[in-house]
Design an enzyme around this catalytic site. Structure first.
Site, PDB file in Angstrom:
ATOM      1  N   ASP A 235       6.639  55.576  -9.925  1.00 27.46           N
ATOM      2  CA  ASP A 235       5.799  56.483  -9.136  1.00 27.46           C
ATOM      3  C   ASP A 235       5.060  57.502 -10.005  1.00 27.46           C
ATOM      4  O   ASP A 235       5.320  57.640 -11.199  1.00 27.46           O
ATOM      5  CB  ASP A 235       6.685  57.215  -8.124  1.00 27.46           C
ATOM      6  CG  ASP A 235       5.899  57.755  -6.919  1.00 27.46           C
ATOM      7  OD1 ASP A 235       4.657  57.619  -6.895  1.00 27.46           O
ATOM      8  OD2 ASP A 235       6.545  58.300  -6.012  1.00 27.46           O
ATOM      9  N   ASP A 296       3.003  44.060 -10.530  1.00 22.10           N
ATOM     10  CA  ASP A 296       3.049  43.053  -9.474  1.00 22.10           C
ATOM     11  C   ASP A 296       2.506  43.600  -8.158  1.00 22.10           C
ATOM     12  O   ASP A 296       1.881  42.882  -7.389  1.00 22.10           O
ATOM     13  CB  ASP A 296       4.494  42.588  -9.259  1.00 22.10           C
ATOM     14  CG  ASP A 296       5.096  42.019 -10.521  1.00 22.10           C
ATOM     15  OD1 ASP A 296       4.501  41.089 -11.081  1.00 22.10           O
ATOM     16  OD2 ASP A 296       6.154  42.507 -10.955  1.00 22.10           O
TER      17      ASP A 296
END
Length: 643
Positions: A235, A296
């Site tokens: 994050d 991804d």
């Protein structure tokens, strides 16, 4: 006064910082001008005398997860931590895991993942890696990974390998893994704190220019892998890159584009094919090139926050050149749909808190949107607050579409980026094609007051010849043979259809497939079938080879007849590189160089026949312009005789 995480993130993305994304859409090169020529008749075709070719060069990470299509099904702690603005207690974590195991794991939700509020985890290994989610927890990561594994589930971890806890920096006995000569304090810069007003300056950023930084970052990824963590949620990437937040301005020091790309590359290398990398809060500069190459999954909208319709569809509707580019997932999925699909990126619409929606229709719309976009479906409700809303996550026919790797796109009206022209794509009409050649159509009414009719025409929009069998997925009811998918939708309602063409061959349309390396939708030439075609299968575009990937389910191993529908307005034949591969990337057939004769005009289309070898089950058939190819084509569809 310290700014709390909740205050920082509650309204993230409400302020626009920049004008629309300047994604170039140049006209065709002069070499692609319409030129009359004689069509060649003796060109070799794939599988019958075609020439070997080098594999296509990809700009994406192209991992087993992206090649499989849709994102994971899982549960996340956000629904506890966000309302409390605090780390989840361990007993709450356990109670929700046990509930997940009994109520949702049988439907495929097989992972429990932590989330933010991590500043209170200061206990670290000798190499500075945190040992548990929070210091108040009795058990460490390894314990919970084993606990979940016993229940046939896995542990997902939220943590950024670029974070260094202050406790490790201040302990002179802590050294970088593999570098006993480098103390943890040596890989940070003085006062280079993550969000200096959050957590009492408890976390430093890694300085990737310092000796030992690479070993620390990659060692963090490896540390979690060794524990048995298959999913890492990373994050605050935008804050690392330039130190800016669109809502509050500067939050910490900027580390720069080059250092950001370096850090992502290190994580990518360490993750390999045994860990799924979820990138959260990225600016997605340069058309998401860094994230595409190294991750991804990417977040494409603001945080789920308090949940409900406003977060799903409301808020800011326009684009900004900073995180989050779009505020809500409807716009985010639409705007980044050119980057989704097999081998590209999984678009993450963030968590769903089903009980926060006002009606079952809104709940169905939320799950339908995540399903058609190929997003993860991440439950953030708790056992204590979900009430009677949990059914929306377990409807078997909806989950069956997700488990087949469905990744759809909105209906495109032209090839201009959505950030430049908001009318170029339709956020309320979506479709996607499954590997068996059938289709899924999702229709939405995002309006707040009027009941509306929505439809997609099977021939004009999807290129399906004649009528097809249409099934209402949520109602689990067959509607018979139809020529369109149509529904009358109340405000905030949706419809989800599974459509099965009657024809004996399976036609896979490039306009609804996965595009890479600059390949893109267009409809600026006549004569194609369906909603459009893919262009930019040419030299001189984005880095990497332009390509299109189709997911194809074969009933048995063997060689299959294939037809390509294409246009080549150049004066001579063009070549493309074609291959078929398994979802793990291993080769089934090719790569081979295929020659596409001139069609004399970009408005004239022709079919090229050949064969392709497929394995039994899922195959990824890819066509693109490699470095050894010449010319260019526009691609309409691939047709396979699978019966």
């Amino acid at each position: 006064m310290a700014i709390t995480r909740r205050a920082l993130l509650a309204s993230s993305g409400l302020i626009s910082l920049a004008t629309a994304l300047e994604l170039a859409h140049p006209a065709y090169a002069a070499a692609r001008s319409t030129t009359a020529a004689t069509t060649a008749t003796t060109s070799p075709t794939f599988g019958s005398g075609s020439l070997p070719a080098a594999p296509l060069t990809r700009t994406s990470r192209n991992s087993p997860w992206t090649r499989s299509g849709a994102g994971p099904l899982y549960w996340n702690i956000y629904g506890w931590s966000f309302p409390h603005n605090a780390p989840i207690p361990e007993d709450e974590w356990k109670a929700n895991i046990d509930w997940l195991a009994s109520d949702f794991a049988p439907s495929g939700y097989d992972m429990a993942c932590t989330d933010g509020w991590i500043e209170g985890s200061s206990r670290t290994t000798e190499h500075g890696y945190i040992t548990s989610y929070n210091d108040s927890w009795t058990h460490d990561w390894a314990y919970w990974a084993a606990y979940l594994a016993q229940r046939k589930m896995s542990l997902g971890v939220y943590y950024n390998p670029l974070w260094v806890h202050r406790a490790a920096v201040e302990d002179p006995t802590k050294t970088v893994v593999g570098r006993p000569d480098v103390k943890i304090a040596d890989i940070v810069a003085e006062n280079d704190f993550f969000a200096r007003d959050i957590g009492g300056n408890s976390l430093y950023w890694v300085d990737v220019t310092k000796p030992g930084a690479r070993e620390y970052v990659q060692g963090y990824v490896e540390y979690f892998k060794q524990i048995g963590v298959p999913f890492l949620r990373v994050d605050f990437l935008s804050w690392y890159e330039d130190g800016m937040d669109a809502n509050i301005g500067r939050v910490n020091a900027a580390h720069g584009r080059d250092n950001y790309v370096t850090a992502l590359h290190w994580m990518n290398e360490a993750a390999g094919d045994s860990m799924e990398v979820s990138l959260v809060m990225p600016h997605l500069f340069d058309n998401a090139s860094a994230e595409l190459a190294n991750g991804d999954m990417v977040r494409i909208n603001a945080d789920a926050d308090k949940g409900g319709w406003e977060r799903l569809s409301g808020g800011r509707q326009d684009w900004q050149n900073a995180w989050p580019n779009w505020f809500n997932p409807f716009c985010g999925f639409t705007g980044w749909s050119h980057r989704n699909g097999r081998g590209q990126l999984i678009l993450d619409g963030d968590f769903l808190r089903a009980h926060t929606f006002a009606s079952d229709e809104e709940r169905k719309t939320a799950v339908t949107l995540m399903t058609i976009a190929g997003s993860p479906i991440a439950i953030a409700d708790l056992y204590s607050d979900i009430g009677s809303s949990g059914w929306v996550f377990t409807q078997p026919e909806v989950l069956a579409l997700h488990k087949q790797g469905l990744v759809g796109k909105p209906l495109y009206h032209n090839g201009t980026p959505y950030s430049v022209d908001p009318s170029s794509r339709d956020t309320e009409r979506w479709a996607g094609q499954l590997p068996d050649g059938s289709w899924v159509v999702a229709l939405f009414n995002r309006g707040d007051s009027a009941t509306v009719d929505k439809s997609l025409h099977l021939s004009r929009d999807l290129g399906i010849a004649g009528s097809a069998k249409v099934r209402d997925v949520w109602a689990r009811r067959d509607l018979g043979l139809r020529t369109e998918a149509r529904a009358t939708l109340a405000p905030h309602a949706c419809a989800l259809f599974h459509i099965t063409p009657q024809r004996g061959v399976s036609r896979f349309h490039a306009a609804w497939a996965a595009w890479g390396g600059g390949a893109n939708f267009n409809n600026d030439h006549a004569g194609y079938g369906g909603s459009g075609f893919v262009d930019k299968l040419e030299a001189g575009g984005d880095p990497g080879d332009p390509l299109v990937t189709f997911a194809v389910q074969a009933p048995r191993a063997g060689r299959y007849s294939v037809r390509w529908r294409y246009a080549n307005g150049l004066a001579s034949a063009s070549t493309m590189t074609v291959s078929s591969e398994r979802a793990d990337g291993s080769v089934v057939d090719g790569p081979q160089k295929v020659s596409f004769p001139s069609t004399t005009s970009w408005d004239r289309w022709d079919d090229l026949a050949g064969t392709v070898r497929l394995q039994a089950g899922l195959n990824l058939v890819t066509i693109g312009r490699g470095a050894g190819d010449v010319g260019a084509i526009n691609l309409n569809w691939l047709e396979l005789q699978l019966g």
